[in-house]
Scaffold this active site. Structure first.
Site, PDB file in Angstrom:
ATOM      1  CE  LYS A  26      -3.898  -0.349   2.254  1.00 54.60           C
ATOM      2  NZ  LYS A  26      -4.892  -0.189   3.251  1.00 54.60           N
ATOM      3  NE  ARG A  96      -6.910   4.160   4.711  1.00 58.36           N
ATOM      4  CZ  ARG A  96      -8.242   3.870   4.304  1.00 58.36           C
ATOM      5  NH1 ARG A  96      -8.465   2.717   4.229  1.00 58.36           N
ATOM      6  NH2 ARG A  96      -8.744   4.717   4.030  1.00 58.36           N
ATOM      7  N   GLY A 105      -8.151  -7.390   4.954  1.00 52.52           N
ATOM      8  CA  GLY A 105      -9.073  -7.506   5.996  1.00 52.52           C
ATOM      9  C   GLY A 105      -8.416  -8.297   7.125  1.00 52.52           C
ATOM     10  CG  MET A 107      -2.527  -7.310   9.638  1.00 48.44           C
ATOM     11  SD  MET A 107      -0.998  -6.873   8.918  1.00 48.44           S
ATOM     12  CE  MET A 107      -1.051  -6.658   7.168  1.00 48.44           C
ATOM     13  NE  ARG A 352      -6.179  -4.737  -2.650  1.00 51.00           N
ATOM     14  CZ  ARG A 352      -6.501  -4.860  -1.245  1.00 51.00           C
ATOM     15  NH1 ARG A 352      -5.756  -4.824  -0.290  1.00 51.00           N
ATOM     16  NH2 ARG A 352      -7.837  -4.983  -1.310  1.00 51.00           N
ATOM     17  CG  HIS A 468     -13.671 -10.489   4.776  1.00 51.47           C
ATOM     18  ND1 HIS A 468     -13.953 -11.405   5.061  1.00 51.47           N
ATOM     19  CD2 HIS A 468     -12.260 -10.146   4.935  1.00 51.47           C
ATOM     20  CE1 HIS A 468     -12.953 -12.273   5.749  1.00 51.47           C
ATOM     21  NE2 HIS A 468     -11.929 -11.435   5.492  1.00 51.47           N
ATOM     22  NE  ARG A 574       2.572 -42.657  -4.362  1.00 55.65           N
ATOM     23  CZ  ARG A 574       1.979 -41.610  -4.926  1.00 55.65           C
ATOM     24  NH1 ARG A 574       1.190 -41.982  -6.074  1.00 55.65           N
ATOM     25  NH2 ARG A 574       2.574 -40.499  -4.711  1.00 55.65           N
ATOM     26  NE  ARG A 630       7.159 -46.502  -4.046  1.00 51.49           N
ATOM     27  CZ  ARG A 630       6.601 -45.510  -3.323  1.00 51.49           C
ATOM     28  NH1 ARG A 630       6.979 -44.410  -2.930  1.00 51.49           N
ATOM     29  NH2 ARG A 630       5.196 -45.897  -3.067  1.00 51.49           N
ATOM     30  CD  GLU A 757      12.228 -43.425  -0.891  1.00 50.36           C
ATOM     31  OE1 GLU A 757      11.196 -43.137  -0.495  1.00 50.36           O
ATOM     32  OE2 GLU A 757      12.404 -44.636  -1.526  1.00 50.36           O
ATOM     33  CB  SER A 776      12.822 -40.696  -8.966  1.00 52.06           C
ATOM     34  OG  SER A 776      11.684 -39.833  -8.793  1.00 52.06           O
ATOM     35  N   GLY A 778      12.636 -38.605  -3.672  1.00 52.36           N
ATOM     36  CA  GLY A 778      11.160 -38.857  -3.176  1.00 52.36           C
ATOM     37  C   GLY A 778      11.233 -37.937  -1.823  1.00 52.36           C
ATOM     38  CB  THR A 779      11.072 -34.325  -1.647  1.00 50.65           C
ATOM     39  OG1 THR A 779       9.795 -34.244  -2.374  1.00 50.65           O
ATOM     40  CG2 THR A 779      12.333 -33.935  -2.411  1.00 50.65           C
ATOM     41  CG  ASN A 780       5.897 -37.352  -0.378  1.00 52.33           C
ATOM     42  OD1 ASN A 780       6.062 -36.001  -0.520  1.00 52.33           O
ATOM     43  ND2 ASN A 780       4.958 -37.870  -0.930  1.00 52.33           N
ATOM     44  CG  ASP A 781       9.548 -41.857   2.912  1.00 53.33           C
ATOM     45  OD1 ASP A 781       8.419 -41.399   3.445  1.00 53.33           O
ATOM     46  OD2 ASP A 781       9.643 -42.926   2.352  1.00 53.33           O
ATOM     47  CB  CYS A 843       7.904 -38.672  -7.582  1.00 49.22           C
ATOM     48  SG  CYS A 843       8.806 -39.633  -6.592  1.00 49.22           S
ATOM     49  CE1 TYR A 863      10.652 -37.651 -13.084  1.00 47.69           C
ATOM     50  CE2 TYR A 863      12.695 -37.816 -14.144  1.00 47.69           C
ATOM     51  CZ  TYR A 863      11.812 -38.350 -13.468  1.00 47.69           C
ATOM     52  OH  TYR A 863      12.155 -39.592 -12.743  1.00 47.69           O
TER      53      TYR A 863
END
Length: 888
Positions: A26, A96, A105, A107, A352, A468, A574, A630, A757, A776, A778-781, A843, A863
């Site tokens: 702002k 403001r 809305g 703050m 904005r 809002h 999987r 896998r 992973e 590959s 495996g960023t979850n584990d 993945c 990829y």
């Protein structure tokens, strides 16, 4: 010496639009508008650095800060010829918030600051309008009393509503000056009664209280929740904008409004907005009065009987149209503007970048290319990748039967069905129990943010297209119908009353945010058709992105969906998901209960045809695109049931007794199965499992190849920690491939790689890369093992971590660059050092998260792979990352 204050106004400014980090959005845009010569009331911006100091020092202000504020206030006084606190010509200001990211809305704001028992009389004399002066004073007492002093909002509302009922008034505008004087006296009394001290009459005390309150609102619960939802760091802080008041409530030649340079719902190049005559800004978004259309075309579309600004104030409207064109061409994007008209003079209070629906974002980007405003690369950067999710889900079937309960404004498109709830807490509670909900309110407020976030859709009976509810819903991609005035909400009874029908809490309704319809029960839906602007933008995306996008899929339906969205292969299939079919699980359990390798092989032989069919279907759908499969990953006990009845069925099918089954289940149970006997450890222990899966993969590949169709299997070995482990299992896969090729009399290409992973695998990536043909991540584990968090259990404490600033975002949703990301970077660098052309991807959930996709581009992955419905999101994010990387 640190500069804490930046002034603007009178056609000049100390800041500019590029200073959002310091001045907030702002403040930076107020400075920019002032520099452009637009009519901006003079004021000054207190920097975000001052907010950080305030937060870090337990509400303390920096040294020298008070003197800077006093000097800046003096410049406003000089520019306007008014005095702050003067009993002759008083200066009033607004205070403001304004962070670098739009947080509508969330703050606090204080208007009409500087009014007191003495200055209100001076305002009445100077304006010649006693009613206006006391109306402004009561607004200030209410806003300051709530925001700064902590007096509950309803205390003031109850006084006003009771007064109107007692005197037969329906609307606030019917009250006279004498009426407002009595309301003011009652307001002052309730403040003193609540706080045991009078309302502050000294304007300087009021100002410092307001500045502290706005800084403090950065850490209020709704702002914290909004930042968590939108991944806004807590250390950004908010700026504070102190600006001379201009008044839209001085009479019939005054007005206030909100407008967009284009329609934020459809993207059409038409001026769009709402305004109110003789009102202040909060009246427009609060829904207290029905707003009027800005343009005559919009008035006709909505069927409103109220005159448009184009007709009512033609000169002001023409000036506003000129501002619209200047600002949109200057910023080269949709602008969301706030304005006030005081005695036939236009003042601009804010501009904005406007929040918009996904549909509107695509149309605006494509239209602006056609209009010559910018090129294709800029168009790609103008669309929020995450927002595409709005377009990738079902909409109401136009042929479906429906019973109309009511109609409101189409404030955020899309269809949603759910159980009715009437408050945010109930919404969260029901969603936690697995229900889908529609949040129904008279009007939403920032306190509803958590309930809005978890709801399928939002319905309000009051408020316009810029209320809002509408603004927040569009930003979240949640369907919303607002201003459904023919419906009535009874909060105490928890009912929604429609013509001839009452909907109770828990009943199911459907809303259509594209038409404004509110419907009874469940209404059938249709799948999205991605054509037009979407298809055009995705063509540009494919021209510029350098990173591939695959999908996570193991069923034909998922694979076909992925292809329809443009997936370039399967990055994760999987195989364990394939075993839970009733026809297969019995053989899987038979294998698990087998006493020796021969019995295991006999059970696996029964599973082989199923697996072969699964893989052949995936290969056929992918038509020669790579399919990464896998091998079995989860621990074997996940395939065993827990109930006595199911255990008995297994025992009978396996020809054994219950004791043996229970013994085997106990034998497989682990204290920490996520780190236990799973992944490649199963392959090492029971190589016949991976042999069967490899045989199924290659026999399917051989059949497809024999038919003259392309096939590209990629066999992925999970959870490796070092090269010897990988090599042992790669040898099994290669041996089976050779056997199948000889038996089938056909050759085919394939790759054997691994899922990186575990932290150790990242560190040992150089050695693993000597024989692996792809990685590959495996960023979850990898996230679980890096943090030591269980993804399934971390929810019990992560919320507290966000609230206390320990973590700023969910590491399972957006990749942690400093920890997990650094391990990925190490893995890439060490792997490519040994094998420069090693193919690498990612993945899991991070593959569809735009910020994580940008990280993948930076570290050089080939990829990403994500869920089918997030493929377009990942493609757009990949293109944006490529444009950002090249500076194009």
């Amino acid at each position: 010496m640190t500069k804490w204050i930046y002034a603007f106004g009178d056609g000049a400014a100390e800041g500019n639009a590029e200073m959002k980090e310091l001045l907030g959005g702002k403040g930076a845009n107020l400075a920019e508008m002032a520099s452009l010569g637009l009519p901006v009331p003079p004021g000054f911006t207190i920097t975000t650095e001052a907010c950080t100091h305030f937060t870090d020092t337990d509400d303390g202000f920096p040294d020298g800060f008070e003197a800077e504020v006093k000097a800046a206030l003096g410049r406003i006084e000089k520019a306007l010829g008014r005095g702050f606190g003067s009993s002759e010509t008083p200066l009033l200001v607004s205070v403001r918030s304004g962070s670098r990211a739009s947080m509508p809305g969330m703050m606090d704001t204080v208007l009409n600051l500087g009014l007191s028992d003495s200055t209100v009389e001076a305002l009445a004399r100077n304006s010649g309008d006693e009613r206006f002066a006391y109306d402004s004073y009561r607004r200030f007492i209410q806003m300051y009393g709530n925001v700064v002093l902590g007096v509950e909002h309803h205390n003031f509302e109850d006084i006003l509503e009771d007064y109107k009922d007692d005197h037969g008034y329906g609307l606030d505008i019917e009250l006279t000056a004498d009426d407002w004087k009595q309301v003011v006296a009652a307001y002052l009394a309730v403040v003193e009664e609540t706080l045991d001290q009078p309302f502050p009459q000294e304007p300087n005390d009021q100002l410092w209280g307001a500045i502290g309150a706005v800084f403090g609102s950065w850490m209020n619960s709704r702002a914290v929740a909004y930042r968590r939802i939108h991944s806004i760091p807590a250390d950004w802080g908010t700026a504070v904008n102190v600006q001379a008041m201009v008044f839209g409530n001085m009479g019939e030649d005054c007005a206030t409004g909100v407008c967009f340079t284009r329609n934020p719902s459809t993207g059409e190049n038409t001026f769009f907005g709402e305004f109110l005559v003789n009102a202040q800004g909060e009246d427009v978004v609060a829904g207290i009065r029905t707003p009027q259309a800005l343009t005559e075309a919009e008035r006709e579309t909505t069927g409103s009987s109220l005159p448009s600004m184009e007709v009512l104030m033609p000169d002001i409207y023409a000036e506003l149209v000129d501002v619209r064109e200047r600002l949109e061409h200057h910023y080269q994007d949709l602008q969301d503007m706030e304005f006030t008209v005081q005695q036939n003079k236009l003042w601009m209070l804010q501009t904005r970048t406007g929040k918009r629906t996904a549909k509107a974002a695509l149309k605006i980007a494509c239209d602006m290319v056609d209009e010559g405003m910018f090129d294709k690369s800029s168009a790609i950067m103008h669309v929020d990748a995450a927002q595409l999710d709005q377009l990738l889900h079902p909409t109401l079937d136009p042929e479906a039967e429906r019973k109309l309960l009511g109609r409101g404004l189409p404030s955020s498109p899309g269809a949603a069905t759910g159980h009715v709830v009437f408050n945010a807490d109930d919404a969260e509670a029901r969603v936690a129990n697995g229900e889908r909900v529609i949040l129904v309110r008279v009007e939403t407020s920032p306190e509803d943010i958590n309930g809005m976030h978890v709801s399928e859709g939002i319905l309000t009976t009051r408020g316009g297209m810029t209320s809002h509810a509408a603004v927040v819903a569009r930003g979240m991609g949640i369907p919303c119908v607002s201003g459904a005035g023919d419906l009535r909400v009874d909060h105490s009874a928890k009912t929604l009353i429609a013509t001839g029908c009452t909907v109770s809490e828990g009943d199911v309704i459907t809303i259509d945010g594209s038409t404004g319809e509110v419907l009874e029960g469940v209404v059938a839906t249709t799948q999205p058709e991605l054509t037009g602007d979407f298809a055009r933008l995705m063509e540009w995306v494919d021209e510029v992105r350098t990173m591939g996008v695959r999908a996570n899929a193991e069923t034909p339906k998922d694979a076909a969906t992925a292809r329809s969205f443009g997936a370039e292969g399967i990055g994760l299939s999987r195989t364990e998901h394939m075993f839970f079919d009733p026809d297969r699980i019995v053989h899987m359990r038979e294998m698990i209960l087998a006493k020796d390798v021969d019995h295991r092989r006999a059970a696996l032989d029964k599973l082989l045809p199923y697996q072969r069919q699964d893989f052949q279907e995936l290969f056929d759908i992918m038509e020669g695109l790579p399919v990464t499969i896998r091998l079995l990953d989860p621990p074997l006990n996940e395939f065993l049931p827990r109930t006595e009845e199911e255990l008995r069925e297994i025992a009978e099918a396996a020809g054994t007794d219950m004791a043996a089954v229970k013994y085997r289940r106990a034998e497989l149970d682990e204290s920490n199965p996520m780190l236990g006997h799973r992944g490649c450890r199963l392959g090492i222990t029971y190589p016949e499992i991976y042999e069967m899966q490899a045989r199924a993969i290659f026999e399917a590949a051989a059949e497809v190849a024999k038919a003259g169709r392309g096939v590209a299997p990629e066999v992925m070995i999970p959870l490796v920690i070092d090269r010897p482990e990988f090599d042992a299992l790669k040898a099994v896969v290669d041996r089976v491939a050779a056997e199948v090729q000889v038996a089938k009399g056909i050759e085919f290409s394939y790759l054997v790689g691994t899922m990186i992973e575990l932290p150790r695998a990242c560190l040992m990536a150089g050695e693993i890369a000597e024989t692996a043909e792809f990685f590959s991540f495996g960023t979850n584990d990898l996230t679980q093992t890096t943090y030591g968090f269980s993804r399934d259990d971390a929810g019990t404490f992560l919320k507290i971590y966000y609230q206390q600033g320990v973590l700023s975002s969910d590491p399972f949703m957006t990749i942690d660059r400093n920890g997990v990301g650094e391990l990925v970077r190490i893995g890439v660098e060490r792997g490519r050092a040994r094998q420069p052309d090693l193919k690498m991807g990612i993945c899991g959930e991070h593959g569809g998260d735009p910020e994580s996709v940008r990280f993948c581009q930076e570290v050089g992955l080939n990829y990403v792979s994500c869920s089918p419905y997030r493929v377009p999101i990942a493609k757009l994010a990949a293109a944006q990352a490529a444009v950002a990387q090249t500076g194009g």
